[in-house]
Write an enzyme that holds these catalytic residues in place. Sequence first.
Site, short mmCIF file in Angstrom:
data_model
loop_
_atom_site.label_atom_id
_atom_site.label_comp_id
_atom_site.label_asym_id
_atom_site.label_seq_id
_atom_site.Cartn_x
_atom_site.Cartn_y
_atom_site.Cartn_z
N ARG A 15 61.14 -46.23 -68.84
CA ARG A 15 61.03 -46.98 -67.58
C ARG A 15 60.98 -46.10 -66.33
O ARG A 15 60.72 -46.58 -65.24
CB ARG A 15 62.19 -47.99 -67.48
N ASN A 383 54.28 -6.97 -39.29
CA ASN A 383 55.11 -6.29 -40.29
C ASN A 383 54.39 -6.05 -41.61
O ASN A 383 54.92 -5.42 -42.50
CB ASN A 383 56.38 -7.09 -40.55
N SER A 402 55.85 -10.57 -22.61
CA SER A 402 55.23 -11.68 -23.36
C SER A 402 53.98 -11.22 -24.09
O SER A 402 53.25 -10.35 -23.62
CB SER A 402 54.85 -12.79 -22.38
#
Length: 452
Positions: A15, A383, A402
């Site tokens: 089921r 990286n 920034s």
Amino acid sequence: MSLDIVILAAGQGTRMRSALPKVLHPVAGKSMLGHVIDTARQLSPRKIHVVIGHGAELVRERLAADDVDFVLQAEQLGTGHAVAQALPHIEADKVLILYGDVPLTQVETLSRLLEQASDTQLGLLTVNLADPTGYGRIIRDEAGIVQAIVEHKDASEAQRAIREGNTGILAVPGKRLGDWLGRLSNSNAQGEYYLTDVIAMAVADGLVVATETAQEEMEVLGANDRIQLAQLERYYQQRAARRLMTQGVTLLDPARFDLRGEVTVGRDVQIDINVILEGKVVIEDGVQIGPNCVIKDSTLRRGAIVKANSHLEGAELGEGADCGPFARLRPGAKLGAKAHVGNFVELKNAVLGEGAKAGHLSYLGDAEIGARTNIGAGTITCNYDGANKFKTVMGEDVFIGSNSSLVAPVTLGDGATTGAGSTVTQDVPAKALAVGRAKQRNIEGWKRPTKQ
Ligand code: UD1
Ligand code: CA
């Protein structure tokens, strides 16, 4: 007295309508069978025997452990037949029978049941049901002494009126089990070898069947379909939420909180709605977690704040540190005390020193960032060169302009600065300014193109 535990887990679970064996379906992030095995372990048995059949290979693979012994029941000929498969491995004085699809029984309930079992007595866990349809019924004599269990399909009208049902959970003297199981027959409505027939045999042999009653029906509910699975999930979550609240956590809505692992909490922790905690999570005093956060295998130190919609995995927030909204902290992300990570910042294997800040739109991977260093919006640590990963190291009080690209491996000394938009490919000495961008030139009288 020594204890062996047998967990029946061979059934198909039709089921569920699933390719996954039923007992591997999760409740609170852990397979139902995993819950049963963990509960069994708390009773310090000599051995745990798991009877497997449908999906045996996968079940074995997922739950292999030193203290678990898997027994194959090639054909599912009934619960009595299932226990019989484990017989050759049973040595203890007491045997407790549990079910791989009944995940939320309390250890305390089972301990009480085990106290009932001895060489001359069986312990049977029963449950009083509003609707006992489908359950085996507990047949008692006028004195209230248990005589037998009759399966629903084999029961008379009068027997079907009995509301006391068999949970299936049973503690029996190990020495007698082989004899009883050997005498089972399958001449019944389902043509199965019923474990429940052991009860009448024990009574005939002069043993007493003592009963314990489960406090809550959910404790002994098995999941046969996904509706029952969801009921078990909610029951588990309600309990988890209640436990946390009693430990001093404010849950803004206990119905919208999910624990899928283990959490230790301090006091005065506040958790907003739709928070999911997974794996091992440590939350210290005064931590605040905003709405819609997923926090996995992470530690939040005293007073840390996780703002809305943040996703943390394998991360640590130091005392008073904060992240989000919309922060993504991946494994190895570590924020020192009072460090800050703002929106759309992704950290992986990156350590921020005390008071360091990365406020907006950054990727910081394989990075060591010193105290008070400020990372400008749009900064990316480059990286990965497509083959290997390299480290970016920043000292204290560094100021990253920034939109800087820091091409690792690269080291920036204490107090170094990078100009906005720089691509930094060489180390920057302490206190130096690195400008790695094309020099601006202005073209006077520039004519804009016009539409043709
Ligand atoms: C069983 C009990 C019934 C009890 C009910 C509680 C018997 C005969 N009946 O009925 O008295 O009220 O549980 O839920 O024991 N299993 C195997 N191998 C088998 C058969 C079953 O491993 O050959 C496992 C199933 O996977 C399942 C459990 O045993 O986890 C119970 O089997 P099931 O057939 O569902 O028993 P019920 O008919 O529900
Ligand atoms: Ca069943």
